[in-house]
Design a protein around this motif. Structure first.
Motif: not given
Length: 297
Positions: A279-291, A106-110, A160-162, A233-241
């Motif tokens: 740090a705040r700018a990086f948090a904004d960047f990640v928020e934009d990527v995941v959303n 989710m992060m490194l490609p961007h 938040s993610g599913r 087997g099966l796993a309970v995981a975030s869709d991000w994974m």
């Protein structure tokens, strides 16, 4: 002796507890740090640090100086950013910590886009699924998922993610598709040891709890991915994974009419510090990527 550089060195020594760790973070030799602190104490005519069995500990005067110096450094950074203007970009070094799988998918490609927008910025990325001490490791921002263990942490909820029950078609063909949460007790689960293995599902006001079990346990999400994709087997995981495989059909969700609690993504900052502009700018960047990214569907 540059006053701001000396204060920065002292703050790093206090936060890491040693000259050598502070030297590694700043990128200089240990003798240079030792000399800087000695010059600082000579200039102030007061003892700032004492050696103990736990390493270097600030004196009472050192604690007071540390708090003031830390604030001064942060304000100086902010002042420079303001003077340059928002369009000038960020500079210096940013240390980021994130879980390996989340970062890889989710992060490194961007990340190149973020760094291209701030050519004066250097980024150290520490990949670790564990909760590490941000202060001692000199981390500016950590990306963490789930519930925060430390209620005093300085944190910002990014999104938040599913969360889903996920398995490969081959596994489901061999072992059957669970129809209810209770059916999971009859399946092999791929266990992530960083999280609890009891899960509460909800459906139209009804709750159902189940404890999953399995023969394979992993301490890192990369192991969970590999085991699920190997039909173990099966796993309970975030869709991000698993979002690339969910897109292609290499894995599929089951029990889709039952809901699991969403997983929160947090930007966590070192306790006792103001979050830096970097740090705040990086948090904004990640928020934009995941959303806007595929992994948050």
């Amino acid at each position: 002796m540059d006053r701001l550089q000396a204060m920065t060195a002292f703050v790093r020594v206090v936060e890491t507890g040693s000259f050598s760790s502070a030297a590694r973070q700043i990128g200089v030799g240990q003798p240079a740090i030792s000399k800087t602190i000695a010059q600082l104490e000579d200039r102030l005519q007061v003892r700032l640090l004492v050696r103990s069995t736990h390493g270097l500990t600030p004196t009472d005067a050192g604690v007071r100086f540390y708090e003031r110096a830390k604030t001064a450094i942060q304000e100086a950074d902010e002042a420079e950013l303001e003077a340059r203007g928002a369009g000038a970009g960020l500079s210096g070094r940013l240390r980021v910590c994130a879980a390996t799988t989340f970062a890889r998918l989710m992060m490194l490609p961007h990340l190149p886009k973020f760094m291209a927008a701030h050519p004066g910025l250097e980024v150290d990325v520490i990949l670790d699924d564990r909760v590490i001490d941000l202060v001692s490791e000199g981390i500016d921002i950590a990306l963490r998922m789930g519930d925060l263990a430390d209620s005093s942490a300085v944190a910002r909820r990014v999104t938040s993610g599913r969360r889903s029950v996920i398995a490969t078609p081959a596994y489901l063909e061999r072992h059957g598709v669970p129809a209810t949460p209770a059916d999971l007790a009859e399946h092999q689960a791929v266990i992530y040891t960083q999280l609890r293995n009891d899960w509460t599902f909800r459906k139209q006001g009804t709750e159902a709890s189940v404890v999953v079990s399995g023969r394979a346990r992993f301490s890192a999400a990369e192991g969970i991915r590999a085991a699920v994709l190997a039909d173990m087997g099966l796993a309970v995981a975030s869709d991000w994974m698993f979002w690339p495989e969910l897109e292609t059909g290499a894995v599929r969700r089951v029990l889709e009419d039952w809901e699991l609690p969403d997983v929160g993504l947090w930007a966590v900052f070192p306790t006792g510090r103001l979050a830096s502009a970097k740090a705040r700018a990086f948090a904004d960047f990640v928020e934009d990527v995941v959303n806007r990214g595929d992994g948050n569907r």
